[in-house]
Write a protein that holds these residues in place. Sequence first.
Motif, mmCIF file in Angstrom:
data_model
loop_
_atom_site.group_PDB
_atom_site.id
_atom_site.type_symbol
_atom_site.label_atom_id
_atom_site.label_comp_id
_atom_site.label_asym_id
_atom_site.label_seq_id
_atom_site.Cartn_x
_atom_site.Cartn_y
_atom_site.Cartn_z
ATOM 1 N N GLY A 17 0.816 -1.213 0.000
ATOM 2 C CA GLY A 17 0.000 0.000 0.000
ATOM 3 C C GLY A 17 0.849 1.261 0.000
ATOM 4 N N LEU A 35 1.991 1.850 -3.497
ATOM 5 C CA LEU A 35 0.895 2.413 -4.296
ATOM 6 C C LEU A 35 0.684 3.887 -3.963
ATOM 7 C CD1 LEU A 35 -1.788 -0.440 -4.224
ATOM 8 C CD2 LEU A 35 -0.169 0.115 -6.050
ATOM 9 N N ARG A 36 0.826 4.223 -2.684
ATOM 10 C CA ARG A 36 0.680 5.628 -2.284
ATOM 11 C C ARG A 36 1.830 6.463 -2.839
ATOM 12 N NH1 ARG A 36 -2.051 8.472 1.655
ATOM 13 N NH2 ARG A 36 -3.045 6.556 2.378
ATOM 14 N N ARG A 39 1.230 7.400 -6.170
ATOM 15 C CA ARG A 39 0.033 8.256 -6.220
ATOM 16 C C ARG A 39 -1.147 7.538 -6.888
ATOM 17 N NH1 ARG A 39 2.350 13.510 -6.426
ATOM 18 N NH2 ARG A 39 0.301 14.449 -6.671
ATOM 19 N N LEU A 40 -1.182 6.209 -6.736
ATOM 20 C CA LEU A 40 -2.304 5.440 -7.278
ATOM 21 C C LEU A 40 -3.439 5.325 -6.260
ATOM 22 C CD1 LEU A 40 -0.404 2.563 -9.145
ATOM 23 C CD2 LEU A 40 -1.342 4.679 -10.093
ATOM 24 N N ILE A 41 -3.129 5.517 -4.995
ATOM 25 C CA ILE A 41 -4.147 5.550 -3.950
ATOM 26 C C ILE A 41 -3.846 6.750 -3.056
ATOM 27 C CG2 ILE A 41 -4.504 3.050 -3.978
ATOM 28 C CD1 ILE A 41 -2.855 2.888 -1.392
ATOM 29 N N GLY A 42 -4.765 7.044 -2.155
ATOM 30 C CA GLY A 42 -4.575 8.162 -1.238
ATOM 31 C C GLY A 42 -5.383 9.381 -1.655
ATOM 32 N N THR A 96 -4.430 11.175 -5.029
ATOM 33 C CA THR A 96 -4.208 10.220 -6.112
ATOM 34 C C THR A 96 -4.354 10.870 -7.480
ATOM 35 O OG1 THR A 96 -4.996 8.156 -7.111
ATOM 36 C CG2 THR A 96 -6.631 9.522 -6.042
ATOM 37 N N ILE A 153 -4.626 8.658 -10.193
ATOM 38 C CA ILE A 153 -4.897 7.453 -10.973
ATOM 39 C C ILE A 153 -5.753 7.748 -12.202
ATOM 40 C CG2 ILE A 153 -6.988 6.790 -9.701
ATOM 41 C CD1 ILE A 153 -5.965 3.872 -9.921
ATOM 42 N N THR A 154 -6.522 8.838 -12.160
ATOM 43 C CA THR A 154 -7.339 9.170 -13.330
ATOM 44 C C THR A 154 -6.472 9.519 -14.539
ATOM 45 O OG1 THR A 154 -7.494 11.452 -12.501
ATOM 46 C CG2 THR A 154 -9.317 9.963 -11.978
ATOM 47 N N LEU A 197 -9.884 15.797 -5.277
ATOM 48 C CA LEU A 197 -10.215 14.472 -5.794
ATOM 49 C C LEU A 197 -11.574 14.494 -6.476
ATOM 50 C CD1 LEU A 197 -9.682 11.451 -6.108
ATOM 51 C CD2 LEU A 197 -10.628 11.118 -3.809
#
Length: 308
Positions: free
Chosen positions: A28, A31-32, A35-38, A41, A43-44, A290
Amino acid sequence: MVSCTVKKALHLIPKEGTRIKSGLQRFGLHLRNMRLIGGDTVITAALLPLLGFFLLHGLKDVPWLTIVGLLLVGLLLTATIFGLNNVTDVKIDACDPLKQTNGINPIALGQLKQREAMIPLLGCSLLALGLAAWLSVLPWAFLALTVGALYSLPPVRLKERAGLDLLAHSLLPLSILLMGMAAAHANHPLRAAVGAAWVCLISAKSDTTNLIRDYDSDRGHNIRTTAVCLGIRAVWWLRLGLVLAAAGLLLFASWWGAFSLLPALLVAVIVALEILAIFRPGYYLLKQRLLLRLSYTAGGGLFVLLSG
């Protein structure tokens, strides 16, 4: 004897569970870091190749295997570029109270080591380039990685050079968008050109927000960004101008006949909501940012669907 053996076995269970939990936690953290979660992020951004493909190609005769491949390449490129940005910003982010509070950079918080963070980034970059080669879009993927590296890595560090920080922040998503277009047939070139220009404007707007947010930290480290050189007020007006230009571009292009008016109005409404949000004190809150990213993503999806 049996009782002692059972107790030892039971004693081992939480330890193993803890190791698994720790492994998941470290996954995790990676991933943070990417910058894929949090809360912050990005991820878009992984959807940009799909946006580029559908803007140019349309919705007819879609090669779905290519779509899946583009999505994976976009995800891997996003992970690599933003993870590398965190790796190179450790010293600055460690002194930034806002980023420390929001846990944006786990390396700066001491939760990950720089070398440890680089291993998955190297794997993601190689896998992205391999998939891009399979999709015949390798030059664009390589361009995106190059711009991302020049943006973050010394001695170039485009993010620390006034004017070039905004330019690089626009070229990066544009190159990822063009990668999706390179895999498509040119059925709607005018619409694709408008979409590319719009992405550049919105990306530059996004960077002005980052520059204003990081103004105190950058000035304290003698980093000459556009905001440090021109001042917050000038960059604030620049951001407002970019948002207005993005909305105006869509409406003008729909009037010109590049696509129908309805999708342009829907996305223009989202842009108008951000204009209102700029005047709110909570604009820099992670949840609100977000929400705006998700709104733009949904707006882009509706744009493609209603224009197809």
